[in-house]
Write a protein that holds these residues in place. Structure first.
Motif, mmCIF file in Angstrom:
data_model
loop_
_atom_site.group_PDB
_atom_site.id
_atom_site.type_symbol
_atom_site.label_atom_id
_atom_site.label_comp_id
_atom_site.label_asym_id
_atom_site.label_seq_id
_atom_site.Cartn_x
_atom_site.Cartn_y
_atom_site.Cartn_z
ATOM 1 N N ASN A 43 0.717 -1.165 0.067
ATOM 2 C CA ASN A 43 0.110 0.118 -0.096
ATOM 3 C C ASN A 43 0.925 1.328 -0.007
ATOM 4 O OD1 ASN A 43 -2.286 -1.479 0.011
ATOM 5 N ND2 ASN A 43 -2.282 -1.688 2.401
ATOM 6 N N LEU A 44 2.061 1.150 0.134
ATOM 7 C CA LEU A 44 2.576 2.417 0.525
ATOM 8 C C LEU A 44 3.902 2.505 -0.208
ATOM 9 C CD1 LEU A 44 2.540 2.159 4.579
ATOM 10 C CD2 LEU A 44 1.793 3.809 3.195
ATOM 11 N N VAL B 166 1.311 8.080 0.366
ATOM 12 C CA VAL B 166 0.839 6.847 0.270
ATOM 13 C C VAL B 166 0.414 6.081 -0.902
ATOM 14 C CG1 VAL B 166 -1.273 5.547 1.265
ATOM 15 C CG2 VAL B 166 -0.101 6.973 2.761
ATOM 16 N N LEU C 203 -1.118 3.516 -2.288
ATOM 17 C CA LEU C 203 -2.373 2.985 -2.299
ATOM 18 C C LEU C 203 -3.415 3.968 -2.901
ATOM 19 C CD1 LEU C 203 -4.431 0.501 -1.923
ATOM 20 C CD2 LEU C 203 -4.533 1.620 0.456
ATOM 21 N N TRP D 166 -2.440 11.743 -0.511
ATOM 22 C CA TRP D 166 -2.303 11.373 0.766
ATOM 23 C C TRP D 166 -0.664 11.559 1.238
ATOM 24 C CZ3 TRP D 166 -4.843 6.695 3.422
ATOM 25 C CH2 TRP D 166 -4.150 6.474 4.760
ATOM 26 N N ILE E 76 -2.144 6.494 10.822
ATOM 27 C CA ILE E 76 -2.664 5.663 9.901
ATOM 28 C C ILE E 76 -3.543 4.519 10.807
ATOM 29 C CG2 ILE E 76 -2.559 4.203 7.911
ATOM 30 C CD1 ILE E 76 -0.308 5.853 7.024
ATOM 31 N N LEU F 248 -7.214 4.131 10.520
ATOM 32 C CA LEU F 248 -8.171 3.020 9.743
ATOM 33 C C LEU F 248 -8.490 1.603 10.568
ATOM 34 C CD1 LEU F 248 -5.556 2.827 6.468
ATOM 35 C CD2 LEU F 248 -7.839 4.047 6.780
ATOM 36 N N ASP G 198 2.011 -4.377 12.088
ATOM 37 C CA ASP G 198 1.359 -4.574 11.018
ATOM 38 C C ASP G 198 1.378 -6.081 10.420
ATOM 39 O OD1 ASP G 198 -0.663 -3.935 8.681
ATOM 40 O OD2 ASP G 198 0.812 -3.328 7.475
ATOM 41 N N PHE H 64 5.385 0.073 10.468
ATOM 42 C CA PHE H 64 4.368 0.714 11.528
ATOM 43 C C PHE H 64 5.083 0.528 12.766
ATOM 44 C CE2 PHE H 64 1.899 0.839 7.703
ATOM 45 C CZ PHE H 64 0.726 1.537 7.837
ATOM 46 N N ARG I 105 -11.781 -4.054 10.175
ATOM 47 C CA ARG I 105 -11.213 -3.287 9.119
ATOM 48 C C ARG I 105 -11.048 -3.766 7.881
ATOM 49 N NH1 ARG I 105 -5.588 -1.425 8.214
ATOM 50 N NH2 ARG I 105 -4.217 -2.777 9.060
ATOM 51 N N ARG I 106 -10.675 -5.001 7.826
ATOM 52 C CA ARG I 106 -10.214 -5.575 6.650
ATOM 53 C C ARG I 106 -11.394 -5.783 5.536
ATOM 54 N NH1 ARG I 106 -5.064 -4.475 5.602
ATOM 55 N NH2 ARG I 106 -3.439 -5.246 7.202
ATOM 56 N N LEU J 282 -10.581 0.920 4.276
ATOM 57 C CA LEU J 282 -9.642 1.158 2.942
ATOM 58 C C LEU J 282 -8.858 -0.177 2.842
ATOM 59 C CD1 LEU J 282 -8.550 3.104 0.916
ATOM 60 C CD2 LEU J 282 -6.889 3.587 2.513
ATOM 61 N N ALA J 283 -8.180 -0.741 3.781
ATOM 62 C CA ALA J 283 -6.938 -1.481 3.499
ATOM 63 C C ALA J 283 -7.742 -3.058 3.793
ATOM 64 C CB ALA J 283 -6.058 -1.378 4.400
#
Ligand code: SR1
Ligand code: MG
Length: 398
Positions: free
Chosen positions: A35-36, A59, A61, A66, A167, A171, A224, A248, A338-339, A343-344
């Motif tokens: 994503n980054l 970012v 993604l 962003w 983040i 998220l 992460d 992260f 969240r998955r 967003l991610a």
């Protein structure tokens, strides 16, 4: 920004790297699918290789709209160094360039990302145990028990990672619950998500976990630790497992890494179940308990090495492990939600056809509610047997 064309001369300019590969004949492929960042695999015809990873000022993604600090590369380099000194199950850092935010990493292209392996139905024997041992090695080794109180505070202060943590705070802990433009689901699940978002128990559980994330500093966490951050290779020598992608990283709760990993194994299980393979799904759920056993066993193994045994009796570790387990269930509940909503996403669920997607995504949402609201009382057999989520209503989607 590095490009495939500029990589050979970049390697020549780095004393730590120039002798590792033949840059005149180097083959360079940009493979960053995260994503980054930008990621280049560099291999010469003799089979020597290395990987370059460059942090972009935004970012990937989302794009330049962003912005994101490139200093995250320094955070990752620091984490790889510290974690790699405590565990062999960490991708090796060969070089770090703080001016261009480029890390050189060992070439693990003979390994496979665990998520890809699970998605194609591959075996996963021994992975849960190795992840448990890796987390324990880093947890104990970066805790105040191993470092002593003063050194612990110095280390925790030196690796603060506010931009990347922010983040996660958005998220992982906020947007799935309060709603956000960048959330999405398909296949008619929006109504189910809206029901969840009016459930005060579910939201309250997540906000309690957000408080834990913001206020607990137990270890230098990976930050992460999902199945896309773990490489595996099986050969005659057995399993090689390497954690990577630790940008992260920060001092945080141990249960955050454990719970993130658990939720991703539950995603793999939900996928198997949606595809009709219930015995594989049950084995994947069983990895949660296997991981916990390996983690606790290793913590007990390290325990005699604490600096001050007279201050900390065995009952201290017993109650610490209890609190890590409850945290891990709670953080797994956040990661599960969240998955699906945020967003991610995870390919385990996202890449399924609509009907199977709805089944797997609904299962993940039910896990989220069970884990967040039941975290203090859940057992590992509850997870393995799944009955605990089968009683739940899911808005009629399954
Ligand atoms: C914008 S970054 C989105 C996600 O990708 C990373 O792998 C982390 O999981 C983060 O939350
Ligand atoms: Mg990542």
């Amino acid at each position: 920004m590095l490009t495939a064309d500029s990589v050979p001369s970049y390697i020549d300019s780095r004393p730590a790297l120039s002798a590792l590969v033949d840059t005149a004949t180097l083959e360079v492929r940009e493979v960053g699918d995260g994503n980054l960042n930008l990621v280049f695999i560099c291999k010469d015809p003799a089979g020597r290789g290395l990987v370059l990873k460059q942090a972009l000022p935004y970012v990937r993604l989302v794009g330049p709209e962003w912005p994101m600090t490139e200093q995250r590369a320094a955070r990752e380099a620091e984490a790889l160094g510290v974690h790699g000194a405590l565990s062999d199950d960490v991708c090796r850092l060969l070089d770090f360039d703080p001016e261009q935010f480029v890390m050189a990493l060992e070439d693990l292209s003979d390994h496979e990302v665990l998520r890809s392996r699970l998605n194609r139905g591959g075996t996963f024997e021994g992975t849960a145990q190795r992840v448990g041992r890796y987390v324990a090695d880093v947890a104990f080794g970066t805790s105040f028990l191993a470092l002593g109180e003063e050194e612990f505070r110095v280390r925790a202060g030196a690796v603060v990672n506010p931009e990347l943590c922010s983040i996660t705070e958005d998220l992982f802990f906020t947007e799935p619950y309060l709603g956000a433009e960048r959330n999405s689901v398909r296949g008619g699940l929006a109504a189910t998500v809206a029901e969840y978002q009016s459930d005060a128990g579910w939201i309250g559980g997540a906000m309690a976990m957000k408080r834990r994330f913001l206020t607990v500093q137990e270890m230098f966490i990976h930050g992460d630790l999902h199945t896309g951050s773990i490489f595996v290779r099986y050969d005659d020598a057995g399993l090689s497992l390497k954690a990577f992608d630790s940008e992260f990283a920060c001092y945080g709760p141990i249960g955050f890494d454990i719970g993130s990993y658990w939720a991703n194994m539950l995603a793999a299980s939900a996928r198997a179940s949606a595809l009709g393979n219930e015995s594989r799904a049950a084995r994947l759920r069983g990895t949660v308990k296997d991981n916990w056993h390996a983690f606790t066993q290793r913590m007990w193994q390290m325990w005699p090495q604490r600096r001050d045994p007279s201050k900390y009796p065995d009952s201290f570790l017993e109650s610490w492990l209890d609190s890590i387990r409850v945290d891990a269930f709670g953080f797994a509940g956040c990661e599960a939600a969240r998955r699906i909503i945020g967003l991610a996403k995870v390919s385990d669920v996202e890449e399924l056809p609509d009907a199977e997607y709805v089944a797997a995504a609904s299962e993940m949402l039910r896990w989220s509610k069970t884990l967040l609201t039941g975290r203090a009382t859940l057992s590992f057999s509850d997870i393995e047997q799944r009955a605990v989520i089968e009683q739940q209503s899911d808005g009629g989607t399954s």
